[in-house]
Structure formats: structure tokens, C-alpha cells
Design an enzyme around this catalytic site. Structure first.
Site, short mmCIF file in Angstrom:
data_model
loop_
_atom_site.label_atom_id
_atom_site.label_comp_id
_atom_site.label_asym_id
_atom_site.label_seq_id
_atom_site.Cartn_x
_atom_site.Cartn_y
_atom_site.Cartn_z
N GLN A 282 1.07 -0.63 0.02
CA GLN A 282 0.25 -0.31 -0.55
C GLN A 282 0.61 1.37 0.18
O GLN A 282 1.65 1.46 0.90
CB GLN A 282 -0.65 -0.03 0.91
CG GLN A 282 -1.89 -1.16 1.41
CD GLN A 282 -3.19 -0.92 0.26
OE1 GLN A 282 -2.96 0.09 -0.06
NE2 GLN A 282 -4.09 -1.88 0.27
N TYR A 311 -8.31 -12.02 -0.53
CA TYR A 311 -7.26 -11.17 -1.63
C TYR A 311 -5.78 -11.04 -0.80
O TYR A 311 -5.79 -9.64 -0.82
CB TYR A 311 -7.88 -10.53 -2.23
CG TYR A 311 -9.40 -10.53 -3.35
CD1 TYR A 311 -8.57 -11.06 -4.46
CD2 TYR A 311 -10.04 -11.06 -2.76
CE1 TYR A 311 -10.26 -11.30 -5.29
CE2 TYR A 311 -11.19 -11.31 -3.55
CZ TYR A 311 -11.08 -11.29 -4.87
OH TYR A 311 -12.14 -11.48 -5.71
N GLU A 332 -4.22 -15.60 -2.60
CA GLU A 332 -3.65 -15.08 -3.32
C GLU A 332 -3.22 -15.42 -4.80
O GLU A 332 -2.67 -15.99 -4.56
CB GLU A 332 -2.58 -14.04 -2.50
CG GLU A 332 -1.56 -12.83 -3.36
CD GLU A 332 -1.68 -11.81 -4.64
OE1 GLU A 332 -3.45 -10.74 -4.05
OE2 GLU A 332 -1.71 -11.86 -5.32
N ASP A 380 -10.23 -7.49 -0.59
CA ASP A 380 -10.22 -6.71 -1.13
C ASP A 380 -9.53 -6.70 -2.59
O ASP A 380 -8.43 -7.24 -2.58
CB ASP A 380 -8.84 -6.43 0.10
CG ASP A 380 -7.82 -5.05 -0.44
OD1 ASP A 380 -8.48 -4.65 -0.78
OD2 ASP A 380 -6.75 -4.72 0.53
N CYS A 407 -11.35 -0.45 -3.46
CA CYS A 407 -11.35 0.37 -4.06
C CYS A 407 -12.21 1.08 -4.89
O CYS A 407 -11.56 2.04 -5.85
CB CYS A 407 -9.49 0.85 -4.31
SG CYS A 407 -9.62 -0.64 -5.55
N1 SAH Z 1 -5.09 -6.56 0.29
C1 SAH Z 1 -3.63 -6.72 0.65
C2 SAH Z 1 -3.89 -6.92 -1.40
C3 SAH Z 1 -5.06 -5.95 -1.88
S1 SAH Z 1 -4.90 -6.08 -3.74
C4 SAH Z 1 -3.41 -6.09 0.77
O1 SAH Z 1 -3.80 -4.69 1.06
O2 SAH Z 1 -2.07 -5.13 0.28
C5 SAH Z 1 -5.40 -7.18 -4.09
C6 SAH Z 1 -4.51 -8.36 -4.24
O3 SAH Z 1 -5.49 -9.57 -5.05
C7 SAH Z 1 -3.63 -8.44 -5.60
O4 SAH Z 1 -2.39 -8.48 -4.68
C8 SAH Z 1 -3.83 -9.05 -6.41
O5 SAH Z 1 -2.84 -10.62 -6.68
C9 SAH Z 1 -5.16 -10.28 -5.85
N2 SAH Z 1 -6.28 -11.34 -7.00
C10 SAH Z 1 -6.69 -10.35 -7.84
N3 SAH Z 1 -7.04 -11.65 -8.21
C11 SAH Z 1 -7.78 -12.71 -7.33
C12 SAH Z 1 -8.04 -14.02 -7.35
N4 SAH Z 1 -8.74 -14.28 -7.87
N5 SAH Z 1 -7.45 -14.63 -6.36
C13 SAH Z 1 -7.17 -14.15 -5.76
N6 SAH Z 1 -6.14 -13.28 -5.71
C14 SAH Z 1 -6.39 -12.31 -6.87
#
Ligand code: SAH
Length: 451
Positions: A282, A311, A332, A380, A407
Site C-alpha cells: 500500500q 485477496y 492470493e 480486498d 477501491c
Molecule cells: N490485501 C492486500 C492486497 C490487496 S490488492 C493489501 O492490502 O495489501 C488485491 C490483490 O488481489 C492483489 O494482490 C492481486 O494479485 C490479488 N488477486 C487478484 N485476483 C485474485 C483472485 N482471483 N484470487 C486471489 N487473489 C487475487
């Protein structure tokens, strides 16, 4: 094609609204025109620059009246701070209003939206800079491209990134400029230095410099790295990243540590995180802490819960929750992020977290088969939001709560509608947290519970 206005036509316009991208909106006989930098209520003299069938773009030539919400910002930064001309309090209202309007359109206006949690100082918050390098009058410089153009503007002071990062960028340029190195040229695909990326830990003050080169050969690379490390004591890592593809993706696949470590460390809510050049982390650490605190409070964790973080990225939310829950499962899709997440778990001596690589939907199904019953599912997702099958799988597990960090308010409201179809409902006011001051991005936390 018959449009009410023609290209190059001069007009007097009154701005009616601000779009979700932060553009002023005016209408001529019902035909929408978008004007960057113009605010609701302002009367402007404008010239039409582009017309499409159903909408067009105009450029403001003169402001005949100005909005009381206008701040005279440095228009030079327009590409970086698309809302920089709007007073901060008005930016926060704009963001809250966006969620409210979308809920209203979906006939969900009974769902309340709290005022946006903003920053006391909404500038210089970014812990990461990623800037193109070009040669101007024989000197390598950093800057940005004007939105939708190939016009490079060089810039020394970026209004939304950590000031120390600006200094490091200039020092790195001074060192690079002592060697006769070329800058990348988008048109021809030739030239060496493409981008500079600098990350700096908000608490640790450790900095990482990534020099993105077009090809592997980097004359004097080791010497340059040594000069950076010797003169800038806070720089702990200098990395060469190789990107020889003709694309606008900034980082290539290959990294070479030129000096120091391959990662830097920072803290969030008292937990340590190792961050590599490629990690998603972030960009607004102060607001991220507030966002995660909101998510944890809203999840109502007491220490007895099983939580799924669907996520999870490098595990920042999972690990923060692990301190307040019995067990956390994180999934993830990016394998490197899960490697980071596992490392971060052991760095913080947290043993009640399992991280898996893969698709959130598939893992939810697997965990379900293993008899795992989450009390809380945390999501997320990226801007495109959730798929309806993910929502279905989540609801089948019958968690008491779903905590949705979003977001993108448009996909959030769409997904809330799907949750409602599956018997889950929003039980607390939505809490927006401003992660990206001076830009139109809207981040928020929503809680859904089984009816
Ligand atoms: N919660 C974390 C990341 C949020 S960003 C933080 O706050 O830092 C969203 C994340 O979802 C990314 O890392 C992306 O790679 C992942 N992502 C996207 N599609 C996905 C899916 N189908 N299954 C699992 N993860 C996924």
C-alpha cells in the site's frame, strides 16, 4: 455524425458536475462535454478539442467565475494530482457523495455512508515513486507524461510523494549524469535508462532505489550503485531491473541487486513487513493503518475467530488480523506475494496463519471441503471487484460477517446487490478512508452480515 458542437468551436460553459474521474461536466443541448480542471458552478470560456458520438472533450481557456472550493494548485502536476485544484474538504465530500449516489441509483440509499476519514496533511504521503527518465538538454531528468499525451514534463518536487524520495531521485540523477548514459525512447525502443523507482519505509526510513534499464548491460552500474549507497546512508538497497520489452509496464521480470540488500523493511500497525522491488505494498502507510484498524474493528474480532483473507497480497491484512483471531487463511493469485507473506508471518512470529497461492474462489471451495468454517471472510479485490461465483462460494460458507475493502465504489455497489440476493445485508454505515488524496480514488470498508 451530427453533434451539437464541433471541434475547435469556442463556447461559454457552466460546469454542472464532477465525474468520478474528477473531470468537470457541462452539457450543450444534452450533449456532455468533459473539461479537465473545471469545477461545478464555474463559468468558463472553452474550446472543443474532441467530439465523439455521445460525448466530447473541451479545454478551459478562461475562468469567468471561480468556485469557492478551488485551490490554486500547481497545474504542472495535473497528471499526478487530478483533484489537486479542489479544496481537501471538498475532495472528501466528493468521495463520500460518489458512494452515496451509486447506492441511490441501486435503490440502496438506506445504507449510510460515514464521512471520509482524511489526512491532516494530505500531501507527500506516497512511500513509493515510479517515474520515467528522459534526456532534456543533455541531462537525464525525471518527470511525468501529461495525461493521454506523449509530452514529457520534467519535475523535481512531486506534491504527493515523501519529500525524502524527491531528494533521493535528484541525487540518483546527479550520479547517473556523471556517466554518459542514454535515456529510453518510447518511439524507437532504444536508449538505456527507462524508469527510477524509489521506496521508503515510513517508520524504518530505509530506502530502496530501483534503476530500470532497457537490456542487461548497464555500464558503470556497480560504480553508480556504490556512489548512491556511500552518499545516501538511508539507501539500503540498489537494484537494477531489466525491462527490454516495448511496453508501458514499468518493471521487467529480472532483478539484479547492485548493492546492499534485496528488500527493505517497514512497519504497519506494529508489524514488520519485508518489501521487495516487485511486492504490492500500500502506498499511503498512514491511511493504510487507519483502513486496517477499521476493517479489524468492523470484523469484531475477539481472538476466537477463524478468518479467510481472500485477496491477501503480501499478507498485510491477514497478519494484522492474526493478532486478533484464532486462525487466519490467506489466498492470493501471485506466487511471489505469497512467498513474501510467509516470510512476513515468520518475521513477526505469527504461526496461526496459512497462506495459499491460487484463485480465491477455488481455495474457498477447497477450505469448505476441508470443513473450515470461517466466522469472517475478508475481501480486498482489485478494481474489477468480485465475481458472482466468488460471492456465492463465500455465502455458502455462511460466515457471520463479510468485510469488504473496496477501491472502486461502482463494483462495490454492484457486489452488495449480489450479496443481498444471497441473504447478506449491509449492517453498518460504509466507512470510506482516503488513501489517495489529490486523486479521485475512493477506498472504503463495508460490513455484510447474514440476515
Ligand atoms: N490485501 C492486500 C492486497 C490487496 S490488492 C493489501 O492490502 O495489501 C488485491 C490483490 O488481489 C492483489 O494482490 C492481486 O494479485 C490479488 N488477486 C487478484 N485476483 C485474485 C483472485 N482471483 N484470487 C486471489 N487473489 C487475487
Amino acid at each position: 455524425m451530427q453533434t451539437p458542437v464541433k471541434k475547435n468551436q469556442h463556447l461559454i460553459l457552466t460546469i454542472e458536475d464532477l465525474t468520478y474521474e474528477g473531470m468537470g461536466l457541462a452539457k450543450v443541448d444534452g450533449y456532455p462535454l468533459f473539461i479537465a480542471g473545471a469545477l461545478p458552478g464555474e463559468k468558463i470560456e472553452a474550446v472543443v478539442v474532441k467530439t465523439r458520438k455521445n460525448f466530447g472533450y473541451a479545454r478551459a481557456l478562461k475562468y469567468l467565475t471561480k468556485s469557492p472550493d478551488r485551490v490554486e494548485d500547481n497545474q504542472q502536476q495535473a497528471g499526478i494530482t487530478p483533484l489537486g485544484h479542489l479544496k481537501y474538504a471538498a475532495q472528501l465530500n466528493f468521495k463520500r457523495n460518489q458512494i452515496q449516489q451509486l447506492l441511490k441509483k441501486a435503490h440502496l440509499d438506506q445504507i449510510e455512508v460515514e464521512p471520509v476519514l482524511g489526512m491532516d496533511d494530505p500531501y507527500h504521503y506516497r512511500n513509493k515513486a515510479q517515474v520515467p527518465v528522459r534526456k532534456i538538454n543533455g541531462r537525464l531528468e525525471v518527470g511525468f507524461y501529461r495525461k493521454g499525451s506523449h509530452h514529457f514534463m520534467s519535475l523535481k518536487h512531486f506534491s504527493i510523494q515523501d519529500k525524502r524520495i524527491d531528494e533521493i531521485l535528484q541525487t540518483v540523477l546527479n550520479i547517473l549524469n556523471q556517466f554518459n548514459l542514454s535515456a529510453y525512447d518510447e518511439q524507437t525502443g532504444k536508449g538505456l535508462i527507462r524508469h527510477l523507482m524509489v521506496r521508503r519505509g515510513y517508520y524504518s526510513h530505509e530506502a530502496m532505489v530501483v534503476i530500470v534499464t532497457n537490456g542487461e548491460s548497464f555500464p558503470h552500474g556497480d560504480k553508480i550503485a556504490e556512489m548512491i549507497m556511500n552518499s545516501q546512508k538511508d539507501v539500503q538497497s540498489v537494484i537494477q531491473n531489466v525491462n527490454n520489452r516495448q511496453t508501458n509496464v514499468i518493471l521487467g521480470q529480472k532483478d539484479k541487486v547492485l548493492a546492499g540488500k534485496s528488500t527493505i523493511t517497514d512497519e504497519l500497525n506494529g508489524l514488520k513487513f519485508e518489501i521487495s522491488a516487485h511486492s504490492f505494498y500500500q502506498v499511503n502507510p498512514q491511511q493504510t493503518e487507519k483502513l486496517y484498524q477499521q476493517a479489524i474493528r468492523k470484523a469484531g474480532l475477539t481472538g476466537n475467530e477463524t478468518v479467510i483473507d481472500a485477496y491477501c497480497g503480501i499478507g498485510t491484512i491477514s497478519l494484522t488480523m492474526a493478532k486478533h483471531a484464532k486462525k487466519v487463511y490467506g489466498v492470493e493469485i501471485v506466487p511471489e506475494a505469497i512467498e513474501d507473506a510467509k516470510r512476513n508471518a515468520s518475521l513477526n512470529n505469527l504461526t496461526n496463519v496459512d497462506f495459499e497461492v491460487g484463485n480465491a474462489e477455488e481455495w474457498m471451495a477447497k477450505w469448505s471441503q476441508q470443513g473450515i468454517k470461517p466466522d469472517v471472510i475478508m475481501v480486498d479485490p482489485p478494481r474489477k471487484g468480485l465475481t458472482s461465483s466468488l460471492i456465492e462460494s463465500a455465502c455458502e460458507m455462511q460466515p457471520k460477517k463479510v468485510v469488504y475493502v473496496s477501491c472502486n465504489p461502482a463494483t462495490l455497489v454492484r457486489d452488495i446487490q449480489t450479496f443481498i440476493e444471497h441473504g447478506y445485508y449491509v449492517t453498518q454505515p460504509i466507512q470510506p478512508v482516503d488513501q489517495f488524496p489529490q486523486t479521485p480514488h475512493v477506498e472504503s470498508v463495508t460490513v455484510l452480515e447474514k440476515r
